[in-house]
Design an enzyme around this catalytic site. Structure first.
Site, mmCIF file in Angstrom:
data_model
loop_
_atom_site.group_PDB
_atom_site.id
_atom_site.type_symbol
_atom_site.label_atom_id
_atom_site.label_comp_id
_atom_site.label_asym_id
_atom_site.label_seq_id
_atom_site.Cartn_x
_atom_site.Cartn_y
_atom_site.Cartn_z
ATOM 1 N N THR A 191 0.871 -1.137 -0.029
ATOM 2 C CA THR A 191 -0.051 -0.204 -0.018
ATOM 3 C C THR A 191 0.610 1.221 -0.012
ATOM 4 O O THR A 191 1.709 1.438 0.624
ATOM 5 C CB THR A 191 -0.819 -0.002 1.195
ATOM 6 O OG1 THR A 191 -1.817 -1.152 1.222
ATOM 7 C CG2 THR A 191 -1.621 1.158 1.579
ATOM 8 N N VAL A 220 -12.203 -6.252 2.723
ATOM 9 C CA VAL A 220 -11.614 -4.984 2.866
ATOM 10 C C VAL A 220 -10.482 -4.992 3.772
ATOM 11 O O VAL A 220 -10.660 -5.413 4.941
ATOM 12 C CB VAL A 220 -12.855 -3.763 3.072
ATOM 13 C CG1 VAL A 220 -12.348 -2.546 3.648
ATOM 14 C CG2 VAL A 220 -13.992 -3.877 1.876
ATOM 15 N N ASP A 222 -7.168 -2.843 5.961
ATOM 16 C CA ASP A 222 -7.152 -1.587 6.818
ATOM 17 C C ASP A 222 -7.108 -0.338 6.264
ATOM 18 O O ASP A 222 -7.271 0.635 6.750
ATOM 19 C CB ASP A 222 -5.854 -1.940 7.744
ATOM 20 C CG ASP A 222 -4.574 -1.755 6.747
ATOM 21 O OD1 ASP A 222 -4.414 -2.663 5.767
ATOM 22 O OD2 ASP A 222 -3.474 -1.219 7.310
ATOM 23 N N GLY A 243 1.073 -3.625 4.987
ATOM 24 C CA GLY A 243 1.208 -4.936 5.512
ATOM 25 C C GLY A 243 -0.081 -5.621 5.711
ATOM 26 O O GLY A 243 -1.213 -4.981 5.024
HETATM 27 N N1 ASP Z 1 -2.589 -3.148 4.058
HETATM 28 C C1 ASP Z 1 -3.117 -3.468 2.840
HETATM 29 C C2 ASP Z 1 -4.116 -4.410 3.021
HETATM 30 O O1 ASP Z 1 -4.300 -5.286 3.863
HETATM 31 C C3 ASP Z 1 -2.161 -4.214 2.007
HETATM 32 C C4 ASP Z 1 -0.774 -3.928 2.131
HETATM 33 O O2 ASP Z 1 -0.345 -2.707 2.694
HETATM 34 O O3 ASP Z 1 0.267 -4.474 1.835
HETATM 35 O O4 ASP Z 1 -5.125 -4.432 2.211
#
Ligand code: ASP
Length: 330
Positions: A191, A220, A222, A243
């Protein structure tokens, strides 16, 4: 239309997500004094973002040189990644869910605690701009799925196929085994969360993602959840996350980090405490990555993650750097 305020003047007593030890260690009087005394020489403007998205911070920095707001800077900054089809974790070119649909999540928050978000949005390359429209042109905060898409068309956004040749091929390959796994620091998820302070010293943040690749349809994370993937309090600072979103939501990670800074922790200390809070609930798990990033009103920044590999970009008058952060596991 009326703008919606979110958690304005939030206090620890209303923060149900915060744990008892945190409440016990709270000392608001001291915090306020420390915060105001360190704001005398703030670093501004400044922009930071998760991972090595240098084109995004370069764009935001350019915007911050004008009289534009931090809000404009973070929106235009993350749009660079949303528009880039070679970035397979955000916007156009993001990897699809397990049914082959690209579904996007984003949120944005300004200096007055106004915020807007879209979740499970399809066929629109710039979810962050739709989130801003939700914030500025509706009395709501979150629009989801078909409703969000319809709203976007009404606001003039155009319909686009977000799957690229590359992500279509990868998806066809993935379907052969249909195995869902999170791979630490491998581009399964990345992200972009961005925080900026403008010339006036005001803070804003934006967060946008295609979420976990090959997620269950409808999932969905965070990233579009105010308080989890992003939180800004113009009196204190801002935080954002990347993450495995499920773990960030469980601790309301970004809100937690801002509250820790309100108590007097530095952005670095607050991010470390945020990751430790997550690890305390995942004692035997090593199979996921989380990266937190924070900035305080003074323009000090910090980051921390579960496993080595998470970096963040920082652009201020002293330069444009990719910063490697320390991790819980070595
Ligand atoms: N945080 C994002 C999600 O869980 C994915 C990511 O940042 O890697 O959708």
């Amino acid at each position: 239309m009326k703008r919606r305020k979110f958690l304005k003047n939030s206090s620890l007593t209303t923060a149900g997500a915060l744990s008892a030890p945190l409440l016990a260690s709270c000392n608001n009087t001291k915090t306020k004094k420390e915060t105001s005394s360190t704001v005398s020489n703030p670093v501004k403007p400044i922009v930071i973002c998760t991972w090595n998205f240098k084109n995004a911070t370069a764009k935001a920095w350019e915007v911050l040189q004008t009289d534009a707001s931090a809000l404009d800077a973070v929106e235009l900054g993350v749009m660079v990644e949303e528009a880039d089809p070679t970035n397979e974790t955000v916007g156009k070119g993001g990897r699809p869910d397990r049914d082959g649909n690209v579904t996007l999540d984003a949120c944005i928050m300004d200096k007055d605690s106004n915020c807007g978000a879209v979740v499970y949005l399809q066929n629109i390359a710039h979810p962050i701009s739709v989130a801003r429209k939700v914030m500025e042109e509706t009395p709501h905060i979150i629009l989801a799925g078909k409703g969000a898409e319809q709203f976007a068309y009404e606001k003039g956004f155009k319909k686009e196929d977000l799957l690229t040749e590359s992500t279509r091929k990868q998806y066809e390959e993935w379907k052969k085994n249909s195995k869902y796994e999170t791979i630490i620091n491998i581009e399964n998820h990345d992200t972009i969360g961005m925080l900026a302070i403008d010339k006036k010293g005001d803070i804003a943040g934006a967060c946008t993602t295609s979420g976990m690749a090959y997620k269950v349809a409808g999932r969905v994370g965070d990233s579009p959840i105010i308080g989890a993937g992003l939180f800004v309090d113009n009196e204190v600072g801002g935080a954002t996350a990347t993450g495995v979103g499920e773990e960030v939501i469980r601790t309301v990670g970004s809100f937690l980090i801002v509250e820790l800074m309100r108590q007097g922790k530095s952005p670095q200390e607050a991010c470390e405490e945020g990751v430790k809070r997550i690890m305390a609930k995942n004692k035997d798990r090593k199979d996921f990555q989380i990266g937190f990033l924070a900035i305080n009103k003074n323009g000090e920044t910090g980051g921390y993650c579960v496993h080595p590999g998470f970096t963040y970009r920082k652009y201020d008058a002293s330069g444009h750097d990719n910063i490697q952060v320390n991790s819980f596991y070595s």
